[in-house]
Design an enzyme around this catalytic site. Structure first.
Site, short mmCIF file in Angstrom:
data_model
loop_
_atom_site.label_atom_id
_atom_site.label_comp_id
_atom_site.label_asym_id
_atom_site.label_seq_id
_atom_site.Cartn_x
_atom_site.Cartn_y
_atom_site.Cartn_z
CG ASP A 212 6.09 8.91 -8.87
OD1 ASP A 212 5.01 8.87 -8.25
OD2 ASP A 212 7.01 8.11 -8.65
CG HIS B 20 5.36 6.50 3.56
ND1 HIS B 20 5.29 6.80 2.22
CD2 HIS B 20 4.21 7.02 4.10
CE1 HIS B 20 4.16 7.45 1.97
NE2 HIS B 20 3.49 7.58 3.10
CE LYS C 271 6.43 2.23 -0.57
NZ LYS C 271 6.55 3.57 -1.17
CB ALA D 297 4.59 2.61 -7.49
NE ARG E 172 13.40 6.33 -4.77
CZ ARG E 172 12.39 5.66 -5.28
NH1 ARG E 172 11.19 5.75 -4.74
NH2 ARG E 172 12.57 4.92 -6.35
CG ASP F 20 9.71 5.43 -8.51
OD1 ASP F 20 10.09 4.66 -7.62
OD2 ASP F 20 8.55 5.87 -8.58
CB ALA G 84 -1.57 8.93 2.76
#
Length: 263
Positions: free
Chosen positions: A184, A53, A50, A11, A158, A9, A42
């Site tokens: 992560d 998200h 995103k 970030a 994802r 990954d 968040a």
């Protein structure tokens, strides 16, 4: 039989300790819309495309209820796209500042390459965002062999497995058991499991841990071990095959997996 490909990954795994670039913007766009969200809220969908998200955050019961209270109606797809456009604009303004490679990443990648392993990558960022990240990370010494964004797989990021499969296709990988995915977030772990590859969660610097480097270093040794243990538990409960505290442990872990493959 051995590991031939490692997919990282970006970030929170390879760059941007704590994955703060997107988190700060998520907080900001919701605040601008009159709805205060917590850091935990968040971070929860972190790793997803995103716009997905943002949609996932709006679907959270507390945020959904608060949105209706402030705006007088349930959120709409138009609201999702309005928030996303604001997110993209703000993120692009600051993204270059969050591209420092995390400690041990460059050394680990060098060791893996010396062992003949190819370095792929997946992300929750779009093509345009990654243009900024890859350019700045390369200037600082980190550049994987291949990158796949959700943009390149029909926005099915994802936890869909398609970004991993596209890496495998590019490298000519023959078997999923010869591929390791390191990330992560729980979304990274799900992506790996859905693709049928080895799932590895990296703890220190992760979005899941949620601390800046300064915050982590300010903890006592005992406090550090507590947050490490809690983050490890989350990864393991999600289904991670292995966890590592830092990327320094990755080359040795690959040897462990190789030994397991050949037993």
């Amino acid at each position: 039989m051995k590991i031939e490909t490692v997919i990282l990954d970006w970030a929170g795994t390879a760059v941007d300790f704590g994955c703060f670039a997107p988190v700060n913007v998520f907080l900001s766009i919701f605040e601008d819309a009159g709805v205060n969200v917590t850091l935990e809220e968040a971070r929860k969908p972190m790793g997803m495309l995103k716009i997905d998200h943002i949609r996932t955050m709006l679907e959270m019961p507390r945020i959904n209820e608060e949105w209706q209270r402030i705006h007088g109606q349930a959120f709409t797809e138009n609201d999702v796209h309005t928030l996303y456009n604001q997110f993209e604009t703000k993120l692009m303004e600051s993204l270059a500042n969050y591209t420092d490679p995390i400690q041990y990443v460059k050394t680990a990648v060098q060791q893996l390459r010396e062992a003949g392993i190819r370095i792929g990558s997946t992300t929750g960022y779009t093509d345009s965002m990654m243009e900024v990240v890859t350019k700045n990370a390369a200037n600082k010494g980190y550049q994987p062999d291949f990158l796949v964004t959700p943009t390149q797989v029909g926005d099915k990021g994802r936890p869909y497995p398609y970004m991993i499969f596209k890496n495998m296709q590019a490298f000519g990988s023959k078997a999923t058991k010869q591929v390791v995915k390191v990330g992560d977030t729980t979304s990274d772990i799900m992506e790996a499991l859905n693709a049928g590859v080895w799932a590895v969660g990296v703890i220190i610097g992760s979005s899941e841990m949620g601390l800046s480097e300064e915050e982590f270093q300010a903890l006592t040794s005992e406090e550090q071990q507590q947050v490490i243990a809690e983050t490890r538990r989350i990864f393991e409960e999600t289904g991670a095959h292995y966890t590592i505290e830092t990327m320094a442990e990755l080359p040795k872990l690959i040897e462990t997996i190789n030994a397991r493959l050949n037993r």
